[in-house]
Write an enzyme that holds these catalytic residues in place. Structure first.
Site, PDB file in Angstrom:
ATOM      1  N   GLN A  71      -0.083 -13.361 -14.592  1.00 44.31           N
ATOM      2  CA  GLN A  71      -1.497 -13.720 -14.579  1.00 44.31           C
ATOM      3  C   GLN A  71      -2.239 -13.145 -15.797  1.00 44.31           C
ATOM      4  O   GLN A  71      -1.743 -12.239 -16.478  1.00 44.31           O
ATOM      5  CB  GLN A  71      -2.156 -13.171 -13.307  1.00 44.31           C
ATOM      6  CG  GLN A  71      -1.614 -13.782 -12.033  1.00 44.31           C
ATOM      7  CD  GLN A  71      -2.374 -13.296 -10.811  1.00 44.31           C
ATOM      8  OE1 GLN A  71      -1.810 -12.655  -9.949  1.00 44.31           O
ATOM      9  NE2 GLN A  71      -3.652 -13.601 -10.744  1.00 44.31           N
ATOM     10  N   ASP A 220       1.669 -15.682 -10.647  1.00 42.52           N
ATOM     11  CA  ASP A 220       2.977 -15.321 -10.072  1.00 42.52           C
ATOM     12  C   ASP A 220       2.881 -14.738  -8.668  1.00 42.52           C
ATOM     13  O   ASP A 220       3.743 -15.003  -7.815  1.00 42.52           O
ATOM     14  CB  ASP A 220       3.787 -14.406 -11.012  1.00 42.52           C
ATOM     15  CG  ASP A 220       3.067 -13.148 -11.451  1.00 42.52           C
ATOM     16  OD1 ASP A 220       1.910 -12.916 -11.032  1.00 42.52           O
ATOM     17  OD2 ASP A 220       3.663 -12.379 -12.227  1.00 42.52           O
TER      18      ASP A 220
HETATM   19  O1  LIG Z   1      -1.829  -8.718 -13.393  1.00 45.95           O
HETATM   20  C1  LIG Z   1      -1.161  -8.970 -12.413  1.00 45.95           C
HETATM   21  C2  LIG Z   1      -1.797  -9.360 -11.125  1.00 45.95           C
HETATM   22  O2  LIG Z   1      -3.187  -9.272 -11.154  1.00 45.95           O
HETATM   23  C3  LIG Z   1       0.339  -8.885 -12.500  1.00 45.95           C
HETATM   24  O3  LIG Z   1       0.938  -8.951 -11.240  1.00 45.95           O
HETATM   25  C4  LIG Z   1       0.856  -9.944 -13.443  1.00 45.95           C
HETATM   26  O4  LIG Z   1       0.699 -11.211 -12.808  1.00 45.95           O
HETATM   27  C5  LIG Z   1       2.257  -9.678 -13.918  1.00 45.95           C
HETATM   28  O5  LIG Z   1       3.215  -9.776 -12.916  1.00 45.95           O
HETATM   29  P1  LIG Z   1       4.762  -9.334 -13.089  1.00 45.95           P
HETATM   30  O6  LIG Z   1       5.286 -10.021 -14.307  1.00 45.95           O
HETATM   31  O7  LIG Z   1       4.800  -7.853 -13.179  1.00 45.95           O
HETATM   32  O8  LIG Z   1       5.424  -9.824 -11.815  1.00 45.95           O
END
Ligand SMILES: O=C(CO)[C@@H](O)[C@H](O)COP(=O)(O)O
Ligand SMILES: Nc1ncnc2c1ncn2[C@@H]1O[C@H](COP(=O)(O)OP(=O)(O)O)[C@@H](O)[C@H]1O
Length: 458
Positions: A71, A220
């Site tokens: 995100q 995600d």
């Molecule tokens: O910033 C957030 C949620 O707000 C993170 O959860 C990112 O979406 C990255 O996710 P991963 O790659 O660590 O699963």
């Protein structure tokens, strides 16, 4: 048998799954690594996606594809659709001061929470745009559109060239800081406040919309909620590069403390979510320091007593988002001759990581989220010590779904939903999972809470 595909373009890698649209059975999958760093050119994601698709045997035979991704990443495009500069990722903290400024300019945290569901922190796209305005006016001048990683990859995959063809979905756009989960409208005034001008933004698709062969996609975490088929009472805890705790909700939330983000989900509802910057890499870094494998780190952690004889690890190694301490460092408290051992350090690392996530679950509970069980997913959840200690630290029953790429799975389930034209996502077979129980160890959290504030800045 109709096939659907789901993509997870996450922080560390890109994963592709191809599944049977009716049953959800896995047919084939592929993956490729992403570059390290918190500033990444989107072309690197594109290259990894191509490699992962090839590794998965191609997508020519699938009826629909949905892309989920990390995100918040700021992707800037010029009039001709070219990328203006490398994307700043969700875990890039350079916009921390911009977050403070923007929060004050709208009148404070409560105003932001009411307007967008979240209080600005360095992770949110809106703060990255303010950083761009303050530091790279030439990039701002060239920028004609702003979108997110999953929007850009979907657009590229579908052969998009015109900025008008950019699309996004509710779950991901709710993490920008310029979209309202209450009214489901863009707040272009907040975009302008941050960037100094209004630019083109992706059209927000409904959860089961299909454009050509492409589903709406998702952030995600929202995709993971679809992937594990989360139900009321389920809190999902994901241990990837980020640590997240989230649950589905029928209503938008506005948390003026900024701890819980009031995101939308990928099914037409909402997804209150707490996110930390330090999760699986705490384990990676501790294993590297001790010069052991992750499996050996797990064994070491399980060989030490609960609470590591008072050794407490505050895991803010990359600064922290929740609590909002972008300039923090991590800390080890309780070092003595008898606790300065590999086993104690391994135990403290696993417990410190779990304590930070227990704090995240507490914040969801404080907002009225029901918790009957915690579903533990993400790469770090594969570690036996994490699985064994999680129920003891969380104080809730923990279920570990069998290892799978749940974000990509959720994207595939969204694609199946879009193809079906049904009113809700298809019910795929129940996940194989392991239930883990343990006696609570409240003193581990008490010790952690007593030292959590004792950190130095960079
Ligand atoms: O910033 C957030 C949620 O707000 C993170 O959860 C990112 O979406 C990255 O996710 P991963 O790659 O660590 O699963
Ligand atoms: N068995 C394991 N034990 C602990 N950590 C693991 C294990 N397997 C993978 N990981 C960690 O999980 C992380 C990748 O998980 P993933 O959920 O794909 O992250 P992201 O979505 O942020 O890219 C890496 O940091 C990796 O070291």
């Amino acid at each position: 048998m109709a096939l659907v595909a789901g993509v997870d373009s996450s922080t560390q890698s890109c994963k592709v799954v191809v599944r049977d649209a009716d049953t959800g059975a896995l047919v084939r999958e592929g993956r490729a690594a992403h570059p390290t760093g918190t500033e990444v050119h989107p072309h690197a994601w594109w290259d990894a996606l191509q490699a992962a698709i090839a590794d998965a045997g191609g997508l020519d035979d699938v009826a629909a594809v949905s892309v989920a991704a990390q995100q918040h990443g700021m992707v800037t495009l010029d009039e001709s659709g070219e990328v203006v500069r490398p994307a700043l990722l969700w875990n890039d903290t350079r916009s921390a001061a911009a977050a403070v400024d923007l929060t004050a300019e709208l009148g404070g945290p409560d105003e932001w929470a009411a307007a967008t569901g979240s209080v600005p922190v360095a992770s949110l796209t809106v703060t990255k745009l303010r950083w761009l305005a303050a530091n790279e006016p030439e990039s701002v001048a060239r920028t004609a559109a702003v979108c997110l990683p999953h929007d850009w990859l979907t657009w590229k995959l579908s052969g998009g060239t015109s900025l008008d063809a950019l699309t996004t979905d509710r779950s991901d756009v709710s993490g920008t800081g310029y979209w309202s989960p209450s009214t489901e409208d863009y707040r272009t005034d907040l975009l302008e406040l941050a960037l100094g001008k209004v630019v083109a933004l992706p059209r927000v698709l409904g959860p089961a919309e299909l454009v050509g062969r492409f589903g709406a996609g998702a952030g995600d975490n929202a995709a993971a909620a679809l992937g594990v088929q989360a139900q009321p009472g389920d809190v999902v805890v994901s241990i990837g590069t980020s640590g997240t705790a989230f649950a589905r909700s029928a209503h938008p939330i506005a948390d003026g403390t900024g701890i819980v983000n009031g995101f939308a989900d990928a099914e037409g509802g909402h997804l209150p979510l707490v996110c930390t910057l330090n999760a699986s890499r705490v384990l990676d870094a501790t294993a590297a320091l001790l010069d052991v494998s992750l499996a050996d780190l797990s064994d070491l952690a399980l060989s030490a007593p609960a609470g590591a004889d008072g050794l407490a690890f505050v895991p803010y190694l990359e600064g922290e988002r929740t609590p909002n301490k972008p300039d923090s460092t991590g800390a080890l408290h309780g070092l003595r001759l008898d606790t300065m051992t590999p086993a104690h350090l391994a135990r403290a690392a696993v417990e410190g990581l779990l304590c930070s996530l227990a704090d995240a679950i507490d914040a969801l509970v404080a907002l009225g989220t029901p918790v009957s069980r915690v579903l533990l997913i993400g790469g770090g959840a594969r570690m036996p010590a994490v699985q064994r200690l999680a129920p003891a630290v969380f104080g809730f029953p923990v279920v570990v779904p069998s290892p799978s790429e749940y974000v990509a799975d959720g994207a595939a389930r969204q694609a199946a939903w879009a193809v079906s034209g049904a009113g809700s996502a298809p019910h795929w077979s129940e996940l194989a999972s392991t239930s883990v129980e343990a006696d609570p160890t409240p003193w581990v959290r008490e010790r952690y809470a007593s030292v959590r504030e004792l950190t130095a800045t960079r």
